[in-house]
Design a protein around this motif. Structure first.
Motif, PDB file in Angstrom:
ATOM      1  N   PRO A 198       4.854  43.514  28.997  1.00  0.00           N
ATOM      2  CA  PRO A 198       6.287  43.575  29.305  1.00  0.00           C
ATOM      3  C   PRO A 198       6.533  43.433  30.799  1.00  0.00           C
ATOM      4  O   PRO A 198       5.690  43.742  31.624  1.00  0.00           O
ATOM      5  N   ASN A 199       7.728  42.976  31.132  1.00  0.00           N
ATOM      6  CA  ASN A 199       8.116  42.825  32.530  1.00  0.00           C
ATOM      7  C   ASN A 199       8.387  44.203  33.113  1.00  0.00           C
ATOM      8  O   ASN A 199       9.506  44.693  33.116  1.00  0.00           O
ATOM      9  N   ILE A 200       7.312  44.845  33.621  1.00  0.00           N
ATOM     10  CA  ILE A 200       7.429  46.211  34.130  1.00  0.00           C
ATOM     11  C   ILE A 200       8.185  46.190  35.451  1.00  0.00           C
ATOM     12  O   ILE A 200       7.836  45.438  36.356  1.00  0.00           O
ATOM     13  N   PRO A 201       9.231  47.000  35.596  1.00  0.00           N
ATOM     14  CA  PRO A 201      10.002  46.966  36.843  1.00  0.00           C
ATOM     15  C   PRO A 201       9.157  47.416  38.028  1.00  0.00           C
ATOM     16  O   PRO A 201       8.390  48.354  37.952  1.00  0.00           O
ATOM     17  N   VAL A 202       9.314  46.730  39.141  1.00  0.00           N
ATOM     18  CA  VAL A 202       8.575  47.047  40.357  1.00  0.00           C
ATOM     19  C   VAL A 202       9.552  47.497  41.419  1.00  0.00           C
ATOM     20  O   VAL A 202      10.596  46.878  41.621  1.00  0.00           O
ATOM     21  N   ALA A 203       9.226  48.587  42.114  1.00  0.00           N
ATOM     22  CA  ALA A 203      10.118  49.088  43.163  1.00  0.00           C
ATOM     23  C   ALA A 203      10.270  48.045  44.263  1.00  0.00           C
ATOM     24  O   ALA A 203       9.325  47.373  44.630  1.00  0.00           O
ATOM     25  N   SER A 204      11.460  47.920  44.794  1.00  0.00           N
ATOM     26  CA  SER A 204      11.705  46.936  45.857  1.00  0.00           C
ATOM     27  C   SER A 204      11.100  47.420  47.160  1.00  0.00           C
ATOM     28  O   SER A 204      10.915  48.619  47.395  1.00  0.00           O
ATOM     29  N   THR A 205      10.787  46.479  48.029  1.00  0.00           N
ATOM     30  CA  THR A 205      10.227  46.834  49.330  1.00  0.00           C
ATOM     31  C   THR A 205      11.304  47.449  50.191  1.00  0.00           C
ATOM     32  O   THR A 205      12.480  47.135  50.079  1.00  0.00           O
ATOM     33  N   ILE A 206      10.901  48.342  51.100  1.00  0.00           N
ATOM     34  CA  ILE A 206      11.843  48.973  52.015  1.00  0.00           C
ATOM     35  C   ILE A 206      11.655  48.389  53.389  1.00  0.00           C
ATOM     36  O   ILE A 206      10.658  47.725  53.671  1.00  0.00           O
ATOM     37  N   ASN A 207      12.612  48.636  54.246  1.00  0.00           N
ATOM     38  CA  ASN A 207      12.526  48.090  55.600  1.00  0.00           C
ATOM     39  C   ASN A 207      11.452  48.816  56.393  1.00  0.00           C
ATOM     40  O   ASN A 207      11.373  50.026  56.393  1.00  0.00           O
ATOM     41  N   ILE A 247      -0.944  54.036  44.880  1.00  0.00           N
ATOM     42  CA  ILE A 247      -0.522  52.634  44.741  1.00  0.00           C
ATOM     43  C   ILE A 247       0.493  52.479  43.609  1.00  0.00           C
ATOM     44  O   ILE A 247       1.567  51.882  43.780  1.00  0.00           O
ATOM     45  N   TYR A 248       0.169  53.043  42.439  1.00  0.00           N
ATOM     46  CA  TYR A 248       1.048  52.828  41.286  1.00  0.00           C
ATOM     47  C   TYR A 248       2.286  53.725  41.319  1.00  0.00           C
ATOM     48  O   TYR A 248       3.336  53.345  40.784  1.00  0.00           O
ATOM     49  N   ALA A 249       2.189  54.856  41.988  1.00  0.00           N
ATOM     50  CA  ALA A 249       3.398  55.667  42.180  1.00  0.00           C
ATOM     51  C   ALA A 249       4.364  54.960  43.123  1.00  0.00           C
ATOM     52  O   ALA A 249       5.590  55.036  42.959  1.00  0.00           O
ATOM     53  N   ARG A 250       3.826  54.232  44.106  1.00  0.00           N
ATOM     54  CA  ARG A 250       4.691  53.450  44.992  1.00  0.00           C
ATOM     55  C   ARG A 250       5.356  52.297  44.239  1.00  0.00           C
ATOM     56  O   ARG A 250       6.541  52.011  44.428  1.00  0.00           O
ATOM     57  N   LEU A 251       4.584  51.643  43.392  1.00  0.00           N
ATOM     58  CA  LEU A 251       5.119  50.489  42.666  1.00  0.00           C
ATOM     59  C   LEU A 251       6.261  50.865  41.742  1.00  0.00           C
ATOM     60  O   LEU A 251       7.262  50.155  41.649  1.00  0.00           O
ATOM     61  N   TRP A 252       6.125  51.980  41.048  1.00  0.00           N
ATOM     62  CA  TRP A 252       7.060  52.284  39.985  1.00  0.00           C
ATOM     63  C   TRP A 252       7.992  53.466  40.248  1.00  0.00           C
ATOM     64  O   TRP A 252       8.912  53.698  39.463  1.00  0.00           O
ATOM     65  N   ARG A 253       7.774  54.204  41.329  1.00  0.00           N
ATOM     66  CA  ARG A 253       8.656  55.345  41.552  1.00  0.00           C
ATOM     67  C   ARG A 253       9.160  55.455  42.987  1.00  0.00           C
ATOM     68  O   ARG A 253      10.360  55.472  43.233  1.00  0.00           O
ATOM     69  N   THR A 291       3.974  40.001  45.680  1.00  0.00           N
ATOM     70  CA  THR A 291       2.642  39.452  45.401  1.00  0.00           C
ATOM     71  C   THR A 291       1.629  40.564  45.197  1.00  0.00           C
ATOM     72  O   THR A 291       0.836  40.557  44.250  1.00  0.00           O
ATOM     73  N   PHE A 292       1.645  41.557  46.095  1.00  0.00           N
ATOM     74  CA  PHE A 292       0.717  42.676  45.962  1.00  0.00           C
ATOM     75  C   PHE A 292       0.994  43.434  44.661  1.00  0.00           C
ATOM     76  O   PHE A 292       0.066  43.826  43.946  1.00  0.00           O
ATOM     77  N   ALA A 293       2.271  43.647  44.355  1.00  0.00           N
ATOM     78  CA  ALA A 293       2.626  44.373  43.130  1.00  0.00           C
ATOM     79  C   ALA A 293       2.094  43.647  41.896  1.00  0.00           C
ATOM     80  O   ALA A 293       1.546  44.270  40.981  1.00  0.00           O
ATOM     81  N   LYS A 294       2.254  42.312  41.890  1.00  0.00           N
ATOM     82  CA  LYS A 294       1.783  41.540  40.743  1.00  0.00           C
ATOM     83  C   LYS A 294       0.268  41.667  40.597  1.00  0.00           C
ATOM     84  O   LYS A 294      -0.257  41.877  39.487  1.00  0.00           O
ATOM     85  N   ARG A 295      -0.460  41.580  41.731  1.00  0.00           N
ATOM     86  CA  ARG A 295      -1.920  41.701  41.682  1.00  0.00           C
ATOM     87  C   ARG A 295      -2.339  43.095  41.226  1.00  0.00           C
ATOM     88  O   ARG A 295      -3.302  43.260  40.460  1.00  0.00           O
ATOM     89  N   ALA A 296      -1.628  44.099  41.694  1.00  0.00           N
ATOM     90  CA  ALA A 296      -1.964  45.476  41.319  1.00  0.00           C
ATOM     91  C   ALA A 296      -1.754  45.709  39.828  1.00  0.00           C
ATOM     92  O   ALA A 296      -2.563  46.354  39.159  1.00  0.00           O
TER      93      ALA A 296
END
Length: 390
Positions: free
Chosen positions: A190-199, A67-73, A7-12
């Protein structure tokens, strides 16, 4: 904070696309960088720098390039781990009016390993030779202008109000700007890939997010006031309403040993201060009084580049500043600090009207006429978890 929800990734992403709607070439460059994992050169992707340098998305604030480095890298990235590439013209550290958020214009300079114990141990990196001057240590009580072997002394650091005129009500946390919060038609991108959440390490939040004790000189007056987690904003003032809830009124507290000097000081507390727990645990103070308040905060010490306990912070009327953290998400580097220092990271002290230190006749907060001590329960809870792992 250690991985972003979908949800946060989509809003960002939506927020960024809206900001780039008049910069199609930069949006195209971002899409190219993301879809090719940086394999092709890309230009700067810029947004306007905010007053405090941070971007607010979905009620959370953070540095935009992080924020965006976390989302995509790097989903486990911490904010001090980024270094811009040499060809980036609008990197965050260059302090330009615009900030580049292209995640492939930054490099990660520190290995990602981090744990809760390390967060606490590495919050400060002051040399071990630096004396930690603090009133919890009785040996330091009453000594004028405490100095370390390095020649440092406790000093007063000024925190005037921001020049920005705010129309935000005192009782309402800052939210997204209207242009970002309003609903618009869905933007096709485009459906930009979002990094998965970590534990992450989670535990139940405490019933009360903080407790506040009021003192006159070195004597606690009245019962400790506990603030429920359901009340993220609490006011501490000089008035007399005894009902509690989101107000701690000091005017209604009696003390048979109260002196005339203390009584005079109490008259100037007035509207007092407002404490606010924002987002995932940032603690902010707004000075509502007509007189400054003086704060002991290890967080502010670090922000000012001082050793812990090395400064008193003067917060002027109308100033609104961050004074602490419930959850310490700082980069894990540096020397360990003593366990007692860890506890102090979870405690704030604040004097009304009167300051202390070398700039004043009082050398200790316990010599000031009226002051409060604030314990941050979530931070103490996390510290307890840390200590159990040692």
């Amino acid at each position: 904070q250690g991985g972003e929800s979908e949800t946060f990734a989509k809003r960002a992403i939506e927020s960024l696309v809206k900001k780039l709607k008049e910069k199609k070439d930069e949006l195209d460059s971002l899409i190219t960088a993301i879809t090719t994992n940086g394999a092709h050169p890309s230009k700067c992707v810029t947004i306007q720098r905010t007053l405090d340098g941070r971007l607010q998305v979905a009620g959370r604030k953070g540095f935009p390039h992080v924020i965006y480095a976390r989302l995509w890298r790097w989903p486990d990235l911490h904010k001090n781990e980024l270094k811009h590439v040499k060809y980036c013209q609008y990197a965050f550290d260059l302090k330009c009016d615009s900030v580049c958020v292209n995640p492939y214009h930054y490099e990660r300079v520190v290995s990602p390993g981090i744990d809760l114990l390390c967060m606490f141990n590495c919050f400060f990196t002051a040399p071990s030779s630096m004396l930690v001057k603090d009133e919890y240590v009785h040996d330091y009580e009453g000594q004028p202008s405490l100095s370390s072997a390095e020649g440092h002394s406790v000093q007063t650091i000024q925190h005037p109000p921001s020049n920005r005129t705010s129309t935000e009500p005192y009782s309402t946390p800052a939210m997204l700007a209207p242009t970002e919060a309003s609903t618009t038609s869905t933007t096709n991108f485009p459906n930009i890939p979002v990094a998965s959440t970590i534990n992450c390490i989670y535990s139940l939040a405490p019933e009360y997010w903080c407790s506040i004790a009021y003192f006159e000189m070195d004597v606690q007056v009245g019962e400790t006031f506990k603030v429920p987690s359901s009340c993220p904003i609490v006011t501490v003032d000089g008035y007399v309403d005894p009902s509690g809830g989101d107000r701690f009124c000091l005017g209604q507290l009696s003390n048979v040993h109260r002196t005339e000097a203390i009584e005079r000081a109490r008259l100037h507390i007035g509207k007092g201060v407002q404490l606010e727990c924002k987002g995932e645990g940032d603690v902010w103070v707004r000075c509502l009084s007509d007189h400054a308040v003086f704060v002991q905060s290890y967080y502010l010490d670090r922000e000012a580049g001082r050793a812990p306990g090395d400064a008193v912070h003067k917060i002027y009327p109308s100033a609104y500043i961050k004074v602490g953290l419930m959850f310490l998400d700082e980069n894990c580097r540096g020397n360990r600090i003593y366990l007692n220092d860890l506890r102090r990271l979870c405690i704030l002290r604040m004097s009304f009207v009167k300051g202390w230190g070398p700039d004043y006749p009082r050398q200790s907060i316990k010599e000031t006429p009226c002051w409060i001590e604030i314990h941050l329960h979530r931070a103490l809870q996390l510290l307890d978890e840390v200590l159990h792992t040692m």
